[in-house]
Scaffold this motif. Structure first.
Motif, PDB file in Angstrom:
ATOM      1  N   LEU A 120       0.569  -1.196  -0.143  1.00  0.00           N
ATOM      2  CA  LEU A 120       0.342  -0.095  -0.010  1.00  0.00           C
ATOM      3  C   LEU A 120       0.964   1.297  -0.097  1.00  0.00           C
ATOM      4  O   LEU A 120       0.544   2.249  -0.717  1.00  0.00           O
ATOM      5  CB  LEU A 120      -0.840   0.097   1.285  1.00  0.00           C
ATOM      6  CG  LEU A 120      -2.040  -1.023   1.181  1.00  0.00           C
ATOM      7  CD1 LEU A 120      -2.835  -0.904   2.619  1.00  0.00           C
ATOM      8  CD2 LEU A 120      -2.945  -0.787   0.004  1.00  0.00           C
ATOM      9  N   SER A 121       1.972   1.167   0.660  1.00  0.00           N
ATOM     10  CA  SER A 121       2.942   2.423   0.520  1.00  0.00           C
ATOM     11  C   SER A 121       3.404   2.715  -0.550  1.00  0.00           C
ATOM     12  O   SER A 121       3.783   3.737  -0.941  1.00  0.00           O
ATOM     13  CB  SER A 121       3.953   2.197   1.615  1.00  0.00           C
ATOM     14  OG  SER A 121       4.838   1.197   1.255  1.00  0.00           O
ATOM     15  N   ARG A 122       3.313   1.674  -1.543  1.00  0.00           N
ATOM     16  CA  ARG A 122       3.889   2.169  -2.942  1.00  0.00           C
ATOM     17  C   ARG A 122       2.882   2.674  -4.027  1.00  0.00           C
ATOM     18  O   ARG A 122       3.235   3.076  -4.943  1.00  0.00           O
ATOM     19  CB  ARG A 122       4.568   0.801  -3.573  1.00  0.00           C
ATOM     20  CG  ARG A 122       5.801   0.433  -2.974  1.00  0.00           C
ATOM     21  CD  ARG A 122       6.417  -0.898  -3.489  1.00  0.00           C
ATOM     22  NE  ARG A 122       5.980  -1.874  -2.736  1.00  0.00           N
ATOM     23  CZ  ARG A 122       5.872  -3.007  -3.019  1.00  0.00           C
ATOM     24  NH1 ARG A 122       6.374  -3.499  -4.254  1.00  0.00           N
ATOM     25  NH2 ARG A 122       5.401  -4.124  -2.312  1.00  0.00           N
ATOM     26  N   LEU A 123       1.688   2.702  -3.406  1.00  0.00           N
ATOM     27  CA  LEU A 123       0.505   3.364  -4.402  1.00  0.00           C
ATOM     28  C   LEU A 123       0.412   4.758  -4.225  1.00  0.00           C
ATOM     29  O   LEU A 123       1.003   5.345  -3.550  1.00  0.00           O
ATOM     30  CB  LEU A 123      -0.747   2.713  -3.764  1.00  0.00           C
ATOM     31  CG  LEU A 123      -1.283   1.416  -3.858  1.00  0.00           C
ATOM     32  CD1 LEU A 123      -2.512   1.076  -3.267  1.00  0.00           C
ATOM     33  CD2 LEU A 123      -1.102   0.993  -5.336  1.00  0.00           C
TER      34      LEU A 123
ATOM     35  N   LEU B 165      -4.909   7.326  -5.450  1.00  0.00           N
ATOM     36  CA  LEU B 165      -5.409   5.785  -5.838  1.00  0.00           C
ATOM     37  C   LEU B 165      -5.444   5.223  -4.409  1.00  0.00           C
ATOM     38  O   LEU B 165      -6.612   4.666  -4.161  1.00  0.00           O
ATOM     39  CB  LEU B 165      -4.431   5.003  -6.467  1.00  0.00           C
ATOM     40  CG  LEU B 165      -4.571   3.453  -6.711  1.00  0.00           C
ATOM     41  CD1 LEU B 165      -6.080   3.282  -7.320  1.00  0.00           C
ATOM     42  CD2 LEU B 165      -3.856   2.747  -7.590  1.00  0.00           C
ATOM     43  N   LEU B 166      -4.648   5.585  -3.608  1.00  0.00           N
ATOM     44  CA  LEU B 166      -4.792   4.978  -2.105  1.00  0.00           C
ATOM     45  C   LEU B 166      -5.857   5.575  -1.461  1.00  0.00           C
ATOM     46  O   LEU B 166      -6.695   4.845  -0.547  1.00  0.00           O
ATOM     47  CB  LEU B 166      -3.499   5.465  -1.345  1.00  0.00           C
ATOM     48  CG  LEU B 166      -3.306   4.994   0.032  1.00  0.00           C
ATOM     49  CD1 LEU B 166      -3.511   3.297   0.308  1.00  0.00           C
ATOM     50  CD2 LEU B 166      -2.151   5.431   0.751  1.00  0.00           C
ATOM     51  N   VAL B 167      -6.183   6.763  -1.531  1.00  0.00           N
ATOM     52  CA  VAL B 167      -7.600   7.675  -1.075  1.00  0.00           C
ATOM     53  C   VAL B 167      -8.631   6.870  -1.467  1.00  0.00           C
ATOM     54  O   VAL B 167      -9.812   6.612  -0.933  1.00  0.00           O
ATOM     55  CB  VAL B 167      -7.361   9.257  -1.229  1.00  0.00           C
ATOM     56  CG1 VAL B 167      -8.800   9.613  -0.864  1.00  0.00           C
ATOM     57  CG2 VAL B 167      -6.176   9.706  -0.373  1.00  0.00           C
ATOM     58  N   HIS B 168      -8.739   6.859  -2.630  1.00  0.00           N
ATOM     59  CA  HIS B 168     -10.004   6.094  -3.453  1.00  0.00           C
ATOM     60  C   HIS B 168     -10.068   4.410  -2.828  1.00  0.00           C
ATOM     61  O   HIS B 168     -11.356   4.266  -2.586  1.00  0.00           O
ATOM     62  CB  HIS B 168      -9.516   6.139  -5.188  1.00  0.00           C
ATOM     63  CG  HIS B 168     -10.700   5.233  -5.783  1.00  0.00           C
ATOM     64  ND1 HIS B 168     -12.084   5.864  -6.043  1.00  0.00           N
ATOM     65  CD2 HIS B 168     -10.850   3.883  -6.353  1.00  0.00           C
ATOM     66  CE1 HIS B 168     -12.873   5.034  -6.647  1.00  0.00           C
ATOM     67  NE2 HIS B 168     -12.067   3.774  -6.721  1.00  0.00           N
ATOM     68  N   LEU B 169      -8.965   3.804  -2.870  1.00  0.00           N
ATOM     69  CA  LEU B 169      -9.151   2.441  -2.430  1.00  0.00           C
ATOM     70  C   LEU B 169      -9.800   2.527  -0.791  1.00  0.00           C
ATOM     71  O   LEU B 169     -10.621   1.704  -0.300  1.00  0.00           O
ATOM     72  CB  LEU B 169      -7.712   1.797  -2.227  1.00  0.00           C
ATOM     73  CG  LEU B 169      -7.584   0.568  -1.626  1.00  0.00           C
ATOM     74  CD1 LEU B 169      -8.415  -0.429  -2.445  1.00  0.00           C
ATOM     75  CD2 LEU B 169      -6.407  -0.258  -1.635  1.00  0.00           C
TER      76      LEU B 169
END
Length: 106
Positions: free
Chosen positions: A2-5, A9-13
């Protein structure tokens, strides 16, 4: 991983995960607020959608479920489920054929 997203995209996920958990929490709260009869009817509707086969008498539930199985699904005792199922059969909303239940459409 997750740290590589990318941050957007991380917020959307995370927003999607939060929405799914919110819907599930709402469903659980509604389900727990129902009486046992309503819970059984809700479980039967879900089973019809997932495992039902239409036939002339109604919708045949493919899984072989016992009263103890239904009791576990709705959080009640097996004798309570036996009483509820007997009422549904008497009211012609449910039938039993061999090892399968048939949910009769209204």
């Amino acid at each position: 991983m997750l740290s590589r997203l990318d941050p957007p995209l991380l917020v959307h996920l995370l927003a999607e995960i939060t929405a799914v958990w919110g819907s599930f929490t709402h469903w659980c709260a509604r389900f727990l607020g129902m009486d046992y009869s309503e819970r059984l009817e809700t479980v039967l509707r879900d089973l019809v959608q997932k495992f039902g086969v239409r036939e002339s008498r109604g919708t045949l539930l493919i899984p072989e479920l016992g009263h103890a199985d239904f009791a576990e699904m709705i959080g009640s005792s097996r004798p309570m489920v036996s009483r509820l199922i007997a009422e549904m059969i008497a009211n012609k909303r449910l039938a039993y054929d061999g090892k399968h239940y048939i949910v009769i459409a209204e």
